[in-house]
Design a protein around this motif. Sequence first.
Motif, PDB file in Angstrom:
ATOM      1  N   PHE A 108       0.826  -1.204   0.000  1.00  0.00           N
ATOM      2  CA  PHE A 108       0.000   0.000   0.000  1.00  0.00           C
ATOM      3  C   PHE A 108       0.864   1.259   0.000  1.00  0.00           C
ATOM      4  O   PHE A 108       0.601   2.216  -0.742  1.00  0.00           O
ATOM      5  CB  PHE A 108      -0.924   0.025   1.225  1.00  0.00           C
ATOM      6  N   LEU A 109       1.898   1.257   0.830  1.00  0.00           N
ATOM      7  CA  LEU A 109       2.761   2.442   0.936  1.00  0.00           C
ATOM      8  C   LEU A 109       3.490   2.709  -0.381  1.00  0.00           C
ATOM      9  O   LEU A 109       3.610   3.861  -0.805  1.00  0.00           O
ATOM     10  CB  LEU A 109       3.763   2.269   2.078  1.00  0.00           C
ATOM     11  N   GLU A 110       3.977   1.661  -1.013  1.00  0.00           N
ATOM     12  CA  GLU A 110       4.661   1.818  -2.299  1.00  0.00           C
ATOM     13  C   GLU A 110       3.686   2.307  -3.370  1.00  0.00           C
ATOM     14  O   GLU A 110       4.041   3.121  -4.228  1.00  0.00           O
ATOM     15  CB  GLU A 110       5.299   0.497  -2.721  1.00  0.00           C
ATOM     16  N   PHE A 111       2.454   1.802  -3.308  1.00  0.00           N
ATOM     17  CA  PHE A 111       1.399   2.232  -4.238  1.00  0.00           C
ATOM     18  C   PHE A 111       1.135   3.730  -4.090  1.00  0.00           C
ATOM     19  O   PHE A 111       1.076   4.468  -5.082  1.00  0.00           O
ATOM     20  CB  PHE A 111       0.135   1.415  -3.952  1.00  0.00           C
ATOM     21  N   ILE A 112       1.000   4.188  -2.850  1.00  0.00           N
ATOM     22  CA  ILE A 112       0.753   5.615  -2.604  1.00  0.00           C
ATOM     23  C   ILE A 112       1.954   6.445  -3.035  1.00  0.00           C
ATOM     24  O   ILE A 112       1.810   7.505  -3.655  1.00  0.00           O
ATOM     25  CB  ILE A 112       0.438   5.872  -1.113  1.00  0.00           C
ATOM     26  N   ASN A 113       3.152   5.959  -2.720  1.00  0.00           N
ATOM     27  CA  ASN A 113       4.372   6.695  -3.066  1.00  0.00           C
ATOM     28  C   ASN A 113       4.530   6.841  -4.576  1.00  0.00           C
ATOM     29  O   ASN A 113       4.998   7.866  -5.071  1.00  0.00           O
ATOM     30  CB  ASN A 113       5.588   5.967  -2.480  1.00  0.00           C
TER      31      ASN A 113
END
Length: 198
Positions: free
Chosen positions: A8-13
């Motif tokens: 999720f964090l990589e997706f948002i980043n």
Amino acid sequence: MEQFTEVFLEFINSWGYFAVSFLMALENACIPIPSELILGFGGYLIFIGKMSFSGALFWGMVGGLVGSLFAYYVGKYGGRPFVDQYGKYFLMKKSHVDSAQHWFDTYGISAVFFSRMLPVIRTFISLPAGFAGVNLYKFVFYTILGSLPWTALILYIGMALGENWQVLRTIGHEVSIVFIILMVIVVGILYFRRKQKR
């Protein structure tokens, strides 16, 4: 969902506003992705200059509303039997739906506003509103009214914490409780001031 945190964090980043909007839509469509994770990391990206506060707030609100409307229509046209039968395939816990139903049965349409600031309940409150077939325009109004301060607050806290934004993941529930208490105090003060003027 904890095992997917890094995804999720990589997706948002990588995808910025679109990812914030998409994940907030999933959360409000009763997929248990913590908004503290989405908006907290969004706040961090504001802190390092990869997003603007207004942009993250707008797209977070858009996603939240879309997800809430989806859950509302699932509740309206599928009903409680449909949710009980198929909800488990979307990681919905019956106890969470029961809690949201209790809040709605107790407070009616106003629960759509207040529950947006409560852990778990905010994710599922759209379902009982759909079960009851409440007026769509009122549902949208109370959803926006309740979601706006919460979305803005978590983004701001994530931004203020900066590198330490992940603290939000452990204190998210406490933030909800404090926020509700503050809201009750503010509403109470405004009510008594209005009463005194009359």
